[in-house]
Design a protein around this motif. Structure first.
Motif, PDB file in Angstrom:
ATOM      1  N   MET A 139       0.855  -1.181   0.000  1.00  0.00           N
ATOM      2  CA  MET A 139       0.000   0.000   0.000  1.00  0.00           C
ATOM      3  C   MET A 139       0.900   1.243   0.000  1.00  0.00           C
ATOM      4  SD  MET A 139      -2.966   1.092   2.739  1.00  0.00           S
ATOM      5  CE  MET A 139      -3.963  -0.286   2.250  1.00  0.00           C
ATOM      6  N   ALA A 140       0.552   2.212  -0.829  1.00  0.00           N
ATOM      7  CA  ALA A 140       1.339   3.442  -0.920  1.00  0.00           C
ATOM      8  C   ALA A 140       1.228   4.227   0.384  1.00  0.00           C
ATOM      9  CB  ALA A 140       0.861   4.287  -2.087  1.00  0.00           C
ATOM     10  N   ASP A 141       2.341   4.871   0.754  1.00  0.00           N
ATOM     11  CA  ASP A 141       2.372   5.634   2.007  1.00  0.00           C
ATOM     12  C   ASP A 141       1.278   6.695   2.071  1.00  0.00           C
ATOM     13  OD1 ASP A 141       4.423   4.174   3.065  1.00  0.00           O
ATOM     14  OD2 ASP A 141       5.971   5.660   2.670  1.00  0.00           O
ATOM     15  N   LYS A 142       1.035   7.369   0.946  1.00  0.00           N
ATOM     16  CA  LYS A 142       0.024   8.428   0.929  1.00  0.00           C
ATOM     17  C   LYS A 142      -1.365   7.846   1.191  1.00  0.00           C
ATOM     18  CE  LYS A 142      -1.757  12.236  -1.774  1.00  0.00           C
ATOM     19  NZ  LYS A 142      -1.786  12.928  -3.042  1.00  0.00           N
ATOM     20  N   ASP A 143      -1.690   6.735   0.533  1.00  0.00           N
ATOM     21  CA  ASP A 143      -2.989   6.085   0.745  1.00  0.00           C
ATOM     22  C   ASP A 143      -3.132   5.612   2.178  1.00  0.00           C
ATOM     23  OD1 ASP A 143      -3.633   6.461  -1.925  1.00  0.00           O
ATOM     24  OD2 ASP A 143      -3.019   4.435  -2.511  1.00  0.00           O
ATOM     25  N   LEU A 144      -2.080   5.023   2.709  1.00  0.00           N
ATOM     26  CA  LEU A 144      -2.109   4.527   4.084  1.00  0.00           C
ATOM     27  C   LEU A 144      -2.282   5.685   5.060  1.00  0.00           C
ATOM     28  CD1 LEU A 144      -1.888   2.284   6.140  1.00  0.00           C
ATOM     29  CD2 LEU A 144       0.603   2.399   5.932  1.00  0.00           C
ATOM     30  N   ARG A 145      -1.555   6.758   4.836  1.00  0.00           N
ATOM     31  CA  ARG A 145      -1.663   7.936   5.700  1.00  0.00           C
ATOM     32  C   ARG A 145      -3.084   8.508   5.678  1.00  0.00           C
ATOM     33  NH1 ARG A 145       2.084  11.790   8.178  1.00  0.00           N
ATOM     34  NH2 ARG A 145       0.677  13.285   9.094  1.00  0.00           N
ATOM     35  N   GLU A 146      -3.699   8.547   4.512  1.00  0.00           N
ATOM     36  CA  GLU A 146      -5.074   9.047   4.396  1.00  0.00           C
ATOM     37  C   GLU A 146      -6.051   8.157   5.157  1.00  0.00           C
ATOM     38  OE1 GLU A 146      -6.027   9.532   0.266  1.00  0.00           O
ATOM     39  OE2 GLU A 146      -4.589  11.171   0.014  1.00  0.00           O
ATOM     40  N   LYS A 147      -5.886   6.839   5.055  1.00  0.00           N
ATOM     41  CA  LYS A 147      -6.772   5.914   5.770  1.00  0.00           C
ATOM     42  C   LYS A 147      -6.594   6.049   7.282  1.00  0.00           C
ATOM     43  CE  LYS A 147      -7.363   2.596   2.096  1.00  0.00           C
ATOM     44  NZ  LYS A 147      -7.404   1.214   1.693  1.00  0.00           N
ATOM     45  N   ILE A 148      -5.355   6.214   7.709  1.00  0.00           N
ATOM     46  CA  ILE A 148      -5.096   6.395   9.146  1.00  0.00           C
ATOM     47  C   ILE A 148      -5.680   7.727   9.615  1.00  0.00           C
ATOM     48  CG2 ILE A 148      -3.273   6.759  10.864  1.00  0.00           C
ATOM     49  CD1 ILE A 148      -1.639   4.610   9.349  1.00  0.00           C
ATOM     50  N   ASP A 149      -5.510   8.784   8.835  1.00  0.00           N
ATOM     51  CA  ASP A 149      -6.088  10.091   9.191  1.00  0.00           C
ATOM     52  C   ASP A 149      -7.608  10.008   9.317  1.00  0.00           C
ATOM     53  OD1 ASP A 149      -3.778  11.607   9.476  1.00  0.00           O
ATOM     54  OD2 ASP A 149      -3.744  12.238   7.378  1.00  0.00           O
ATOM     55  N   THR A 150      -8.244   9.287   8.403  1.00  0.00           N
ATOM     56  CA  THR A 150      -9.704   9.117   8.467  1.00  0.00           C
ATOM     57  C   THR A 150     -10.089   8.400   9.756  1.00  0.00           C
ATOM     58  OG1 THR A 150      -9.859   9.054   6.065  1.00  0.00           O
ATOM     59  CG2 THR A 150     -11.697   8.092   7.299  1.00  0.00           C
ATOM     60  N   TRP A 151      -9.372   7.345  10.100  1.00  0.00           N
ATOM     61  CA  TRP A 151      -9.643   6.592  11.327  1.00  0.00           C
ATOM     62  C   TRP A 151      -9.443   7.483  12.556  1.00  0.00           C
ATOM     63  CZ3 TRP A 151      -7.293   4.924  15.808  1.00  0.00           C
ATOM     64  CH2 TRP A 151      -7.895   3.853  16.476  1.00  0.00           C
ATOM     65  N   LEU A 152      -8.342   8.241  12.569  1.00  0.00           N
ATOM     66  CA  LEU A 152      -8.056   9.127  13.700  1.00  0.00           C
ATOM     67  C   LEU A 152      -9.119  10.213  13.844  1.00  0.00           C
ATOM     68  CD1 LEU A 152      -4.195   9.564  13.326  1.00  0.00           C
ATOM     69  CD2 LEU A 152      -5.396   8.281  15.104  1.00  0.00           C
ATOM     70  N   ASN A 153      -9.541  10.802  12.727  1.00  0.00           N
ATOM     71  CA  ASN A 153     -10.568  11.849  12.778  1.00  0.00           C
ATOM     72  C   ASN A 153     -11.859  11.315  13.377  1.00  0.00           C
ATOM     73  OD1 ASN A 153      -8.890  13.815  11.679  1.00  0.00           O
ATOM     74  ND2 ASN A 153      -9.532  13.373   9.583  1.00  0.00           N
ATOM     75  N   PHE A 154     -12.224  10.090  13.034  1.00  0.00           N
ATOM     76  CA  PHE A 154     -13.433   9.489  13.590  1.00  0.00           C
ATOM     77  C   PHE A 154     -13.260   9.210  15.086  1.00  0.00           C
ATOM     78  CE2 PHE A 154     -15.723   5.605  14.779  1.00  0.00           C
ATOM     79  CZ  PHE A 154     -17.017   6.054  14.636  1.00  0.00           C
ATOM     80  N   LYS A 155     -12.151   8.567  15.461  1.00  0.00           N
ATOM     81  CA  LYS A 155     -11.940   8.173  16.860  1.00  0.00           C
ATOM     82  C   LYS A 155     -11.736   9.366  17.785  1.00  0.00           C
ATOM     83  CE  LYS A 155     -12.338   3.775  16.575  1.00  0.00           C
ATOM     84  NZ  LYS A 155     -13.430   3.068  17.230  1.00  0.00           N
ATOM     85  N   GLU A 156     -11.178  10.441  17.259  1.00  0.00           N
ATOM     86  CA  GLU A 156     -10.924  11.626  18.072  1.00  0.00           C
ATOM     87  C   GLU A 156     -12.226  12.250  18.589  1.00  0.00           C
ATOM     88  OE1 GLU A 156      -7.585  15.132  17.850  1.00  0.00           O
ATOM     89  OE2 GLU A 156      -8.506  14.456  15.987  1.00  0.00           O
ATOM     90  N   LYS A 157     -13.318  12.030  17.883  1.00  0.00           N
ATOM     91  CA  LYS A 157     -14.621  12.581  18.276  1.00  0.00           C
ATOM     92  C   LYS A 157     -15.365  11.671  19.255  1.00  0.00           C
ATOM     93  CE  LYS A 157     -14.894  14.824  13.833  1.00  0.00           C
ATOM     94  NZ  LYS A 157     -15.355  14.681  12.469  1.00  0.00           N
ATOM     95  N   THR A 158     -14.783  10.525  19.576  1.00  0.00           N
ATOM     96  CA  THR A 158     -15.421   9.573  20.482  1.00  0.00           C
ATOM     97  C   THR A 158     -14.757   9.662  21.854  1.00  0.00           C
ATOM     98  OG1 THR A 158     -13.923   7.725  19.995  1.00  0.00           O
ATOM     99  CG2 THR A 158     -15.821   8.020  18.517  1.00  0.00           C
ATOM    100  N   ALA A 159     -15.159   8.778  22.747  1.00  0.00           N
ATOM    101  CA  ALA A 159     -14.576   8.730  24.093  1.00  0.00           C
ATOM    102  C   ALA A 159     -13.221   8.026  24.113  1.00  0.00           C
ATOM    103  CB  ALA A 159     -15.537   8.018  25.040  1.00  0.00           C
ATOM    104  N   VAL A 160     -12.784   7.490  22.988  1.00  0.00           N
ATOM    105  CA  VAL A 160     -11.504   6.786  22.922  1.00  0.00           C
ATOM    106  C   VAL A 160     -10.376   7.762  23.227  1.00  0.00           C
ATOM    107  CG1 VAL A 160      -9.874   5.610  21.378  1.00  0.00           C
ATOM    108  CG2 VAL A 160     -12.308   5.029  21.312  1.00  0.00           C
TER     109      VAL A 160
END
Length: 113
Positions: free
Chosen positions: A1-22
């Motif tokens: 997986m390309a670093d840019k694609d992986l970074r985008e997927k991780i950013d999406t996951w982080l943005n979602f989790k940051e809004k939760t109680a996690v």
């Protein structure tokens, strides 16, 4: 997986989790939602986000016998240490330190259990 694609997927996951109680998570939690990437690749990107200030990291020291948390440290120790596990009653040599990432501003778990 390309670093840019992986970074985008991780950013999406982080943005979602940051809004939760996690507050904290391990690379394995991200790995479950980002197929095709290794935990090592994910950990490297998360560590780069620590350097950028987006995340904080602490290191958990786990008992290899009963898998209980022995200690959490702010710095990764570079050598083996001898510890006593209060849960299983064994003295163990530890050389495995697992990173736990936290969002700044959310309470991290500290100290010895």
């Amino acid at each position: 997986m390309a670093d840019k694609d992986l970074r985008e997927k991780i950013d999406t996951w982080l943005n979602f989790k940051e809004k939760t109680a996690v507050a904290g998570f391990r690379p394995s939690a991200v790995h479950k939602t980002v197929p095709g990437a290794t935990e090592k690749e994910i950990e490297e990107i998360l560590m780069s986000l620590v350097i950028e200030g987006r995340l904080k990291v602490e290191w958990e020291i786990m008992c290899p016998e009963c898998f209980s948390l022995i200690r959490t440290t702010a710095q990764r120790l570079e050598q083996e240490i001898e510890e006593y596990c209060w849960h299983c009653g064994r003295e163990v040599w530890l050389d495995t330190f697992q990173p736990v990432f936290y969002f700044p501003g959310k309470k991290a778990r500290h100290g010895t259990i």
